[in-house]
Write a protein that holds these residues in place. Structure first.
Motif, short mmCIF file in Angstrom:
data_model
loop_
_atom_site.label_atom_id
_atom_site.label_comp_id
_atom_site.label_asym_id
_atom_site.label_seq_id
_atom_site.Cartn_x
_atom_site.Cartn_y
_atom_site.Cartn_z
N MET A 92 0.84 -1.19 0.00
CA MET A 92 0.00 0.00 0.00
C MET A 92 0.88 1.25 0.00
O MET A 92 1.91 1.29 0.68
N GLU B 267 -13.28 -5.43 10.18
CA GLU B 267 -12.61 -4.65 9.13
C GLU B 267 -11.22 -5.24 8.84
O GLU B 267 -10.80 -5.33 7.68
N LEU C 5 -11.67 -8.30 6.79
CA LEU C 5 -12.00 -7.93 5.41
C LEU C 5 -10.74 -7.49 4.66
O LEU C 5 -10.48 -7.95 3.54
N ARG C 6 -9.97 -6.61 5.30
CA ARG C 6 -8.77 -6.11 4.62
C ARG C 6 -7.82 -7.26 4.28
O ARG C 6 -7.22 -7.29 3.22
N LYS C 7 -7.72 -8.23 5.21
CA LYS C 7 -6.86 -9.37 4.92
C LYS C 7 -7.40 -10.18 3.75
O LYS C 7 -6.65 -10.67 2.90
N LEU D 232 -8.93 -9.06 1.30
CA LEU D 232 -8.73 -8.30 0.07
C LEU D 232 -7.25 -8.21 -0.31
O LEU D 232 -6.90 -7.60 -1.31
N GLY D 233 -6.38 -8.78 0.53
CA GLY D 233 -4.97 -8.81 0.16
C GLY D 233 -4.05 -8.02 1.06
O GLY D 233 -2.90 -7.80 0.70
N ALA D 234 -4.55 -7.58 2.25
CA ALA D 234 -3.67 -6.87 3.16
C ALA D 234 -2.72 -7.87 3.80
O ALA D 234 -3.15 -8.92 4.27
N THR D 235 -1.43 -7.55 3.82
CA THR D 235 -0.47 -8.41 4.50
C THR D 235 -0.46 -8.05 5.98
O THR D 235 -1.02 -7.02 6.38
N GLN D 236 0.19 -8.87 6.79
CA GLN D 236 0.36 -8.53 8.20
C GLN D 236 1.04 -7.18 8.33
O GLN D 236 0.67 -6.36 9.15
N GLY D 237 2.04 -6.97 7.44
CA GLY D 237 2.77 -5.71 7.47
C GLY D 237 1.87 -4.51 7.23
O GLY D 237 1.99 -3.49 7.90
N ILE E 194 -1.40 -4.25 7.75
CA ILE E 194 -2.30 -4.05 8.90
C ILE E 194 -1.52 -3.41 10.06
O ILE E 194 -1.97 -2.44 10.68
N GLN F 100 -0.96 0.16 9.27
CA GLN F 100 -2.17 0.97 9.40
C GLN F 100 -2.39 1.42 10.84
O GLN F 100 -2.61 2.59 11.12
N PRO G 135 -7.51 -14.34 9.50
CA PRO G 135 -8.52 -13.63 8.70
C PRO G 135 -9.91 -14.23 8.87
O PRO G 135 -10.90 -13.50 8.91
#
Lengths: 403, 240
Positions: free
Chosen positions: A1, A310, A313-315, A317-322, A324, A327, A396
């Motif tokens: 991101m 949330e 959901l973000r995970k 959609l492709g959010a990595t641990q990093g 999140i 964020q 997730p």
């Protein structure tokens, strides 16, 4: 991101519950403001102590008579009359010293017209002016001729002058000290009081006149000497000790019958005290910053658990641990950053307020400002790490199912 | 060609001191272009199966292959990338971010893929237009300004915006009225006709009949796996 998205997400999260964000900010603001203001106050205290000591004159050695011992009881500093005019003469031959002045102090009744006033009368020599760094508000200091030839002249401190003359100018007036008439030739500038002694409430007259006509004898209360420069203070002190021991005929092994106080030692002792004070104040402020940090952690934990779905959901959609982690860390860092900025402003304003209240200027050092700013951001990050890690490590599926 | 393969996959959960066997040795393959419904009563293991296929959960034993990539040995970063690029999710409760516009919701997977803001928003508008939401009219609406059917369309746009290999939909019509249900099922059918692979989890036969293959799950096992014969197209079920 990308960074701009991370920042946008963080601000969106903070805007989610403005009151809560504001209260969390408040914790950091108070912490940072306390650090800035209290460190400023501590520095102001140090500066004022230092300037008072330096106001005594630079590179000054103060020699007092030693303690006399009677029947095994120590009689206290200055209780023996071990310093005399001959000591001054001996010291004047010392080339480590720039100037030497003998000094006798007594309390006496001073009369001007119908005003009767008890004050401190000090017999001294013109050299005292350079040694003690005395400046004059009006008139002049008595000169060497007057000092050496029974001059009946006096220099008056501003407090004594006000008490004797009111608003009148003292210069040129005649005052009576223990029945002897003295002409006031000058008025000292105000030095302010240092501790219990008021340096403004005194009258200076020539030493010789005082010894010959007021007190009798040649003993001295104090000898003031100034070293050539601040580097030679220690050497000058050793020199003075050696000279006086020789003059007093003290043998090896006998203890000194005088005490030499070095202004540098006094200064460093007091600066130790004020350093301790600063550390103490800084510690208190640091604790409030710590409490603010715990506030951040608390709120971030609540936020993370509220936003579990949330995160899921973000995970998905492709959010990595990093991402999140980033964020939520950004959210707490932004709280630290904003709180730091506002806290610095509040701290500066608060320090000026305290300064006005105490009628001194409270300096704000740039270092205390940027240190507390960095610490605030660091507090935001450090206390944000645990909640952010909890968010990042969520499974997730569990996060998505969280009710 | 299989876009999703489960090979002898089992999943056990510990609940208290009991172990629940949610999925038992399931082998299943889904090819590109398929429209599969996974049906079964609640507790049958169909949702677990879906989570395993979507890499949201890891199997106790067995292998999950997405686009021929073995997923069980991958690290978080690579799993996240697979979810981002290969899989699109549609949920029963839409799962749109509140206080965030429809366009930004749709663009979210693109942001995680590292897109810049403007190209991502442009692609998101295209996806919105594809699912029948006018990006200029409704693109800036927040989820709470949209009807349930519209929200699910936005969620579908989000699922397809990255052109994934497969869209996984978990009870996508569970929160919708019958009109919106038909709209959404029609949208899935039309996306499928354009080539998108769709796996739809549902407990409603009516919904399942819109698919072209029905895998029914019972007690963690595949009970049946058969193709749907459409005598009169997907709409036949409406009158039945």
């Amino acid at each position: 991101m990308r960074l701009n998205r991370i920042l946008r997400t963080a601000f969106l999260g903070l805007g989610h519950n403005p009151l809560r964000t504001a209260l969390t900010l408040l914790g950091i603001i108070i912490g940072v403001a306390a650090v800035v203001a209290l460190l400023g106050v501590g520095q102001a205290a140090t500066a004022s102590v230092t300037s008072q000591i330096q106001g005594l004159g630079t590179n000054v050695l103060v020699i007092s008579p030693g303690q006399s011992t009677e029947n095994g009881f120590s009689q206290g500093l200055g209780s023996s009359a071990s310093l005399t005019d001959s000591d001054v003469k001996a010291l004047q031959k010392d080339n480590a010293l720039a100037a030497v002045a003998g000094d006798v102090t007594t309390r006496a009744q001073v009369v001007y017209g119908s005003v009767n006033y008890q004050t401190q009368v000090e017999g001294t020599t013109p050299d005292i002016q350079t040694i003690r760094n005395l400046s004059l508000a009006a008139g002049r200091f008595f000169n060497t001729v007057e000092a050496n030839h029974d001059g009946y002249v006096a220099v008056i401190g501003p407090t004594a002058a006000e008490n004797l003359f009111g608003t009148q100018s003292p210069v040129g007036k005649t005052i009576w000290i223990d029945g002897l008439a003295f002409e006031v030739v000058g008025e000292l500038a105000s030095e302010g009081s240092s501790g219990a002694t008021n340096n403004d409430d005194r009258i200076l007259i020539p030493l010789q006149t005082m010894q010959a006509h007021l007190l009798g004898g040649d003993s001295l209360t104090t000898i003031y000497a100034s070293a050539r420069d601040s580097q030679s203070m220690t050497q000058a002190q050793l020199q003075v000790e050696a000279t006086l021991r020789q003059a007093h005929g003290l043998r090896f092994g006998e203890s000194d019958d005088f005490t030499v106080t070095n202004q540098a030692t006094l200064l460093s002792a007091l600066s130790n005290v004020s350093h301790t004070l600063q550390v103490f104040l800084g510690g208190i402020a640091g604790i409030s910053l710590l409490v603010g940090g715990i506030g951040i952690m608390n709120i971030m934990l609540v936020t993370v658990s509220e936003r579990t779905r949330e995160i899921g959901l973000r995970k998905s959609l492709g959010a990595t641990q990093g991402s999140i982690l980033g964020q939520f860390l950004t959210e707490s860092a932004v709280v630290g950053l904003l709180g730091g900025c506002i806290g610095i402003v509040v701290g500066i304003v608060g320090a000026q307020g305290i300064g006005r209240f105490l009628q001194t200027s409270v300096p704000i050092s740039p270092s205390s400002v940027w240190i507390s700013f960095v610490v605030a951001v660091a507090v935001g990050l450090v206390f944000g790490v645990y909640p952010a890690l909890r968010a990042a490590r969520m499974s997730p599926m569990n996060a998505l199912r969280y009710e | 060609m299989a876009v999703l393969r489960l090979e002898h996959v089992s999943k056990r959960y510990g609940v208290g001191d009991q172990t629940v066997q949610a999925v038992r040795d399931v082998t299943l393959s889904i090819d590109a272009g398929e429209f599969v419904a996974i049906v079964g009563p609640s507790g049958s293991g169909k949702s677990t199966l879906m989570h395993l296929m979507g890499l949201l959960d890891v199997p106790s034993t067995g292998h999950v292959l997405v686009d021929n990539v073995e997923a069980s040995s991958l690290r978080d970063k690579d799993l996240a990338r697979l979810r981002n690029e290969k899989i699109g999710f549609v949920f029963q409760n839409f799962n749109l971010l509140p206080r965030t516009s429809a366009v930004e919701n749709v663009a979210l997977p693109l942001f995680y893929a590292g897109y810049r803001t403007q190209p991502a928003l442009a692609k998101a508008r295209e996806a919105l237009a594809r699912v029948g939401i006018d990006p200029h009219l409704r693109g800036h609406h927040h989820p709470n300004q949209l009807s349930g059917g519209q929200q699910q369309r936005v969620a579908i746009a989000r699922a397809i915006v990255n052109q994934p290999r497969v869209v996984l939909a978990d009870e996508p019509t569970g929160n919708l009225d019958s009109q919106a249900t038909d709209d959404i099922l029609g949208l899935f059918a039309s996306l499928n006709q354009e080539g998108t692979t769709i796996v739809l989890v549902t407990h409603e036969d009516y919904v399942a009949r819109h698919a072209r293959r029905i895998v029914s799950v019972r007690d963690g096992l595949i009970a049946s796996d058969e193709a749907v014969v459409h005598s009169a197209g997907p709409q036949a079920g409406v009158e039945a």
